[in-house]
Design a protein around this motif. Structure first.
Motif, short mmCIF file in Angstrom:
data_model
loop_
_atom_site.label_atom_id
_atom_site.label_comp_id
_atom_site.label_asym_id
_atom_site.label_seq_id
_atom_site.Cartn_x
_atom_site.Cartn_y
_atom_site.Cartn_z
N ARG A 144 0.83 -1.20 0.00
CA ARG A 144 0.00 0.00 0.00
C ARG A 144 0.88 1.26 0.00
O ARG A 144 0.58 2.22 -0.69
CB ARG A 144 -0.91 0.00 1.23
CG ARG A 144 -1.92 1.14 1.22
CD ARG A 144 -2.83 1.09 2.42
NE ARG A 144 -3.55 -0.17 2.47
CZ ARG A 144 -3.96 -0.76 3.57
NH1 ARG A 144 -3.71 -0.22 4.76
NH2 ARG A 144 -4.62 -1.90 3.54
N GLU A 145 1.96 1.27 0.76
CA GLU A 145 2.87 2.42 0.81
C GLU A 145 3.57 2.62 -0.52
O GLU A 145 3.81 3.76 -0.93
CB GLU A 145 3.89 2.23 1.92
CG GLU A 145 3.33 2.39 3.30
CD GLU A 145 4.35 2.09 4.39
OE1 GLU A 145 5.53 1.85 4.05
OE2 GLU A 145 3.97 2.11 5.56
N HIS A 146 3.92 1.53 -1.22
CA HIS A 146 4.61 1.65 -2.50
C HIS A 146 3.69 2.18 -3.58
O HIS A 146 4.15 2.78 -4.55
CB HIS A 146 5.20 0.30 -2.92
CG HIS A 146 6.37 -0.10 -2.09
ND1 HIS A 146 7.58 0.52 -2.21
CD2 HIS A 146 6.51 -1.03 -1.12
CE1 HIS A 146 8.44 -0.02 -1.35
NE2 HIS A 146 7.80 -0.98 -0.68
N ARG A 147 2.38 1.94 -3.45
CA ARG A 147 1.42 2.44 -4.45
C ARG A 147 1.22 3.95 -4.30
O ARG A 147 0.87 4.62 -5.25
CB ARG A 147 0.07 1.74 -4.30
CG ARG A 147 0.06 0.38 -4.97
CD ARG A 147 -1.33 -0.18 -4.93
NE ARG A 147 -1.35 -1.13 -3.83
CZ ARG A 147 -2.41 -1.48 -3.15
NH1 ARG A 147 -3.58 -0.99 -3.45
NH2 ARG A 147 -2.36 -2.36 -2.18
N LEU A 148 1.41 4.45 -3.11
CA LEU A 148 1.19 5.89 -2.87
C LEU A 148 2.37 6.63 -3.33
O LEU A 148 2.84 7.29 -3.93
CB LEU A 148 0.96 6.17 -1.38
CG LEU A 148 -0.26 5.51 -0.77
CD1 LEU A 148 -0.29 5.83 0.72
CD2 LEU A 148 -1.52 6.00 -1.43
#
Length: 62
Positions: free
Chosen positions: A58-62
């Motif tokens: 989720r952090e890498h998508r942001l």
């Protein structure tokens, strides 16, 4: 107690069924008391790993 044969040990003068049932139930409870926390810990670690992977993705998508 002293028994002359394995058959006498297992029958225990007619009380063998009750004695061996009690031993097996007692051993089963001890085994469950040992394995239950181990299995629970494995499930918890797997759950935490999955959650960390989801949060990282989720952090890498942001």
């Amino acid at each position: 107690m002293y028994f002359d044969s394995l058959g006498e040990l297992l029958s225990m003068q007619g009380h063998g069924f009750y004695v061996w049932t009690a031993y097996s139930l007692g051993f089963s409870v001890l085994l469950w008391n040992f394995l239950s926390p181990v299995l629970h810990g494995r499930r918890q670690r797997a759950h935490i790993k999955r959650r960390l992977r989801r949060e990282s993705a989720r952090e890498h998508r942001l």
